[in-house]
Design a protein around this motif. Structure first.
Motif: not given
Length: 156
Positions: A1-18
């Motif tokens: 997890m990103a430290a307070h004030g740092g840039a947030p990280e991204l975690e892959f959740l899903m791919e959606v084909a609509v």
């Protein structure tokens, strides 16, 4: 997890084909050129989560200019286990006038020529998926003939 004030990280959740139907053109309004694109189905897949896009949603679009489209899609995902997730996805799509014209006409367009970013809000009543209610997500999109592909990431 990103430290307070740092840039947030991204975690892959899903791919959606609509899967989408033919756009319903409303026409030019004081806010811009309006369209509605029906959502007719699709699938989603991610780590520990998969299922179908239920038919019946829609993507409400405002073509703000020849190069900028605002999107506001609302639809429901249903997991393989029967849990339902409401999606409210707002997005911006931008490209050159020629590329956006081709895209809006349903042509195949090189996705690297289009800026397509979204902020899907995911909510559910399913206790097993309650974490979706308490996290923000962002994503990227690609418009193809007959479908929209989204890669959604949780902001850690």
């Amino acid at each position: 997890m990103a430290a307070h004030g740092g840039a947030p990280e991204l975690e892959f959740l899903m791919e959606v084909a609509v899967q989408v139907g033919q756009p319903v053109d409303i026409g030019p309004t004081p806010e811009g050129h309006c369209r509605m694109v029906p959502i007719i189905g699709g699938t989603f897949r991610g780590p520990g989560l998969s299922g179908n896009v239920l038919p019946g949603g829609a993507d409400y679009q405002i073509l703000r200019s020849p190069v900028l489209t605002e999107l506001d899609a609302r639809y429901v995902l249903e997991s393989d286990g029967g849990e339902r997730i409401f999606v409210h996805n707002t997005a911006l799509r931008h490209g050159s006038p020629a590329v956006i014209e081709q895209l809006n006409a349903g042509a195949v367009v090189d996705p690297t020529l289009v800026y397509f970013r979204c902020w899907p809000r995911l909510t559910t009543a399913a206790p097993a998926l309650d974490g979706l209610n308490t996290r923000l997500t962002v994503g990227t999109g690609i418009r193809e003939p007959g479908q929209v592909l989204l890669r959604i990431f949780t902001i850690a």
